[in-house]
Scaffold this active site. Structure first.
Site, short mmCIF file in Angstrom:
data_model
loop_
_atom_site.label_atom_id
_atom_site.label_comp_id
_atom_site.label_asym_id
_atom_site.label_seq_id
_atom_site.Cartn_x
_atom_site.Cartn_y
_atom_site.Cartn_z
N LYS A 33 7.15 5.17 14.44
CA LYS A 33 7.44 3.94 13.01
C LYS A 33 6.33 4.63 12.46
O LYS A 33 5.27 5.08 12.71
CB LYS A 33 6.97 3.02 13.07
CG LYS A 33 8.92 2.01 14.24
CD LYS A 33 8.59 0.99 13.91
CE LYS A 33 10.50 0.22 14.77
NZ LYS A 33 10.30 0.01 13.78
N ARG A 59 18.98 -2.13 20.96
CA ARG A 59 20.75 -1.79 21.01
C ARG A 59 20.85 -1.35 22.82
O ARG A 59 21.95 -1.47 23.41
CB ARG A 59 21.92 -1.72 20.22
CG ARG A 59 21.18 0.38 19.61
CD ARG A 59 21.57 0.66 18.14
NE ARG A 59 21.19 0.01 17.31
CZ ARG A 59 21.33 0.68 15.89
NH1 ARG A 59 22.72 0.77 15.66
NH2 ARG A 59 20.64 -0.42 14.92
N GLU A 84 16.07 1.26 19.65
CA GLU A 84 16.53 1.06 20.85
C GLU A 84 17.12 -0.02 21.36
O GLU A 84 17.09 -0.15 23.15
CB GLU A 84 14.83 1.48 21.60
CG GLU A 84 13.87 0.56 21.72
CD GLU A 84 14.37 -0.93 19.83
OE1 GLU A 84 14.20 0.77 19.06
OE2 GLU A 84 12.99 -1.09 20.11
N ASP A 117 14.11 5.32 17.34
CA ASP A 117 13.56 4.20 17.03
C ASP A 117 15.26 2.86 17.20
O ASP A 117 14.89 1.58 17.01
CB ASP A 117 13.75 4.20 15.28
CG ASP A 117 12.45 2.53 14.98
OD1 ASP A 117 12.20 2.59 16.63
OD2 ASP A 117 12.04 2.89 14.19
N1 BES Z 1 12.81 -3.09 16.46
C1 BES Z 1 13.85 -3.18 15.34
C2 BES Z 1 14.48 -3.79 14.08
C3 BES Z 1 13.81 -4.61 13.26
C4 BES Z 1 12.44 -3.59 12.65
C5 BES Z 1 13.44 -5.56 13.02
C6 BES Z 1 11.57 -5.03 11.22
C7 BES Z 1 12.42 -6.50 12.24
C8 BES Z 1 11.82 -5.47 11.17
C9 BES Z 1 14.69 -2.39 15.65
O1 BES Z 1 14.25 -1.75 16.97
C10 BES Z 1 14.47 -0.35 14.86
O2 BES Z 1 13.35 0.05 14.72
N2 BES Z 1 16.08 -0.36 14.29
C11 BES Z 1 16.23 0.32 13.55
C12 BES Z 1 17.82 1.28 14.01
C13 BES Z 1 17.34 2.56 12.40
C14 BES Z 1 16.64 3.41 14.07
C15 BES Z 1 18.81 2.80 12.92
C16 BES Z 1 16.09 -0.41 11.94
O3 BES Z 1 16.59 -0.96 11.69
O4 BES Z 1 15.31 0.72 10.77
ZN ZN Z 2 12.85 -2.47 17.90
MN MN Z 3 13.20 0.49 17.50
#
Ligand code: BES
Ligand code: ZN
Ligand code: MN
Length: 463
Positions: A241, A315, A313, A311
């Site tokens: 990230k 799920r 992860e 990222d």
């Molecule tokens: N933990 C994050 C989602 C998240 C980010 C929740 C910011 C609340 C605030 C999750 O693991 C993630 O990074 N999801 C990605 C998925 C994508 C790579 C398909 C996302 O939502 O960008």
């Molecule tokens: Zn996450």
């Molecule tokens: Mn993530």
């Protein structure tokens, strides 16, 4: 878990006490309320420019300069939790609420507003105490306030003090209070016991990945299983990230914190359920042995999963935990997770979406949510979007290539690990209050657990 002290007197203590009235007013009722004051006091109210805006507090003096009463902006169009302002604005003394509306939630607002995260810095709490309004269930209030403060503390604690091993310790401590049993599968045992996705996500961290399994209650009672995303820190893995997106990722165990808080309430109230809490506790870290984009993982359910982006992860770890939970056919399975940024794009930070195919669960949860002022909004498990998850080399991909309906496709991925017969609800929570509210400072926040508690206590009421 610091001992929790409510800013309310017990019924016995409050009978003997003289108390200052806190009078609820809104813009419409202010004129009439003023008639109850002396000319000098009316002048004071006017010269302070008091207009009874929601949450607005004005202390009104008597002729001797003592506090006569307190005006508080409180209307039917705002959440009763706005009373949180009162927790920090009033000087030492004893107060009585003269408000109209949902007094249970109004009283809870004060208890929640008093919360501060004090692990690393002292905070002198307000010395105002309140007489509980008639009809308020103080035991329910104290269970809720204690659980929510526990959730907030877990989320606010940074990863150096709340990694997978500390999250395990917190779970064991919670279990100890109610004689719940905790089993933990850690490190390479995750492979032996068939949790390949939890292992893959967590193995690059210095703190071993683990699956926490807490059980409580009588075997013959209905089985309620709660699953919480316990990603103690989410760097994004090799799909790292950017700094601004990583900054808050200590909160990526917010789903785990929420289900532990909900479990705390269920156990404290001794609800007649056989409770199980599953928390895959991992850190999505970067190292030579980190899982990679393009890897194809085995899963507990037997589905092979192509990794599109490390990222996504949450799920993955949830997939294995849900598959385990589902094996004993619970009467209800609920998972909570800070799963997607897309849920925030759709509904913002304060309104978590929930997903279920069970109409009676959906209407029950929506009703509890609005009755208790615990915001939740249903979103669809839109089956046609399953095609977006298809893979050319594995049974499924875990992400989609377009940016459409990200929280829906994440929920659809989770659904692959739950049998259709299992009543299941997935909540995609933010777990964080980005701007201070009267009932919550900026920081970790519980979402949906009061509504879920209500749903569970109604559905599995004692016969
Ligand atoms: N933990 C994050 C989602 C998240 C980010 C929740 C910011 C609340 C605030 C999750 O693991 C993630 O990074 N999801 C990605 C998925 C994508 C790579 C398909 C996302 O939502 O960008
Ligand atoms: Zn996450
Ligand atoms: Mn993530």
């Amino acid at each position: 878990m610091a001992p929790y002290k409510l800013p309310f007197l017990t019924a016995a203590k409050s009978r003997a006490k003289k108390a200052v009235s806190v009078i609820g007013v809104d813009a419409r009722s202010l004129a009439q309320a003023k008639e109850g004051f002396s000319a000098a006091q009316r002048k004071w109210i006017n010269s302070n420019g008091y207009t009874a805006k929601p949450g607005e507090v004005l202390i009104v003096p008597d002729e001797k300069g003592d506090i006569a009463s307190v005006l508080f902006g409180f209307g039917s169009d705002v959440t009763p939790l706005n009373t949180g302002t009162l927790a920090n604005r009033l000087p030492k003394g004893c107060y009585r609420l003269e408000l109209e509306g949902d007094l249970q939630t109004a009283a809870l607002g004060i208890a929640l507003g008093a919360y501060r995260f004090t692990r690393y810095r002292e905070h002198k709490p307000s010395e105002a105490v309140f007489i509980p309004p008639d009809g308020v269930d103080l035991e329910q209030l104290s269970r809720e306030a204690e659980a929510i403060s526990f959730v907030r503390d877990l989320i606010n604690t940074p990863t150096n003090d709340m990694g997978p091993s500390e999250l395990e310790a917190a779970t064991r401590k919670l279990a100890g209070r109610s004689k719940a049993v905790v089993r933990v599968t850690r490190g390479d045992d995750l492979l032996k016991k068939n949790f390949p996705m939890i292992h893959a996500v967590g193995r690059a961290s210095g703190s071993a990945p683990r699956l926490l399994d807490m059980q409580w209650g009588r075997a013959k009672d209905p089985k309620v299983t709660l699953v919480g995303k316990g990603v103690c820190f989410d760097t994004g893995g090799l799909n790292i990230k950017p700094g601004s997106s990583m900054a808050l990722m200590k909160k990526d165990m917010g789903g785990a914190a929420n289900v532990l808080g909900l479990a705390m309430m269920i156990m404290a109230a001794k609800l007649p359920v056989r409770l199980r809490v599953l928390v895959p506790a991992v850190e999505n870290s970067i190292s030579g042995n980190a899982f990679r984009p393009g890897d194809i993982l085995q899963s507990r359910k037997g589905i092979t999963v192509e990794i599109g982006n490390t990222d996504a992860e949450g799920r993955l770890v949830l997939g294995d935990a849900l598959a385990l939970g589902d094996e004993e056919k619970p009467q209800l399975m609920v998972d909570m997770a800070t799963l997607t940024g897309a849920a925030r794009v759709a509904l913002g930070p304060d309104l978590p979406p929930f997903f279920t195919d069970d109409e009676s669960l959906a209407s029950g949860l929506s009703a509890a949510s609005s009755a208790l002022h615990d915001p939740l909004w249903r979103m669809p498990l839109w089956k046609p979007y399953n095609t977006m998850l298809s893979s050319k080399v594995a049974d499924t991909n875990h992400i989609t290539s377009g940016g459409f309906a990200g929280s829906v496709t994440a929920a659809l991925f989770l659904q692959k690990f739950v049998e259709p017969a299992t009543p299941w609800i997935h909540l995609d929570v933010f777990g964080w209050m980005p701007t201070a509210k009267p009932w919550c400072p900026v920081g970790g926040e519980a979402q949906g657990i009061r509504a879920l508690y209500q749903l569970i206590s109604e559905r599995f009421a004692r016969a």
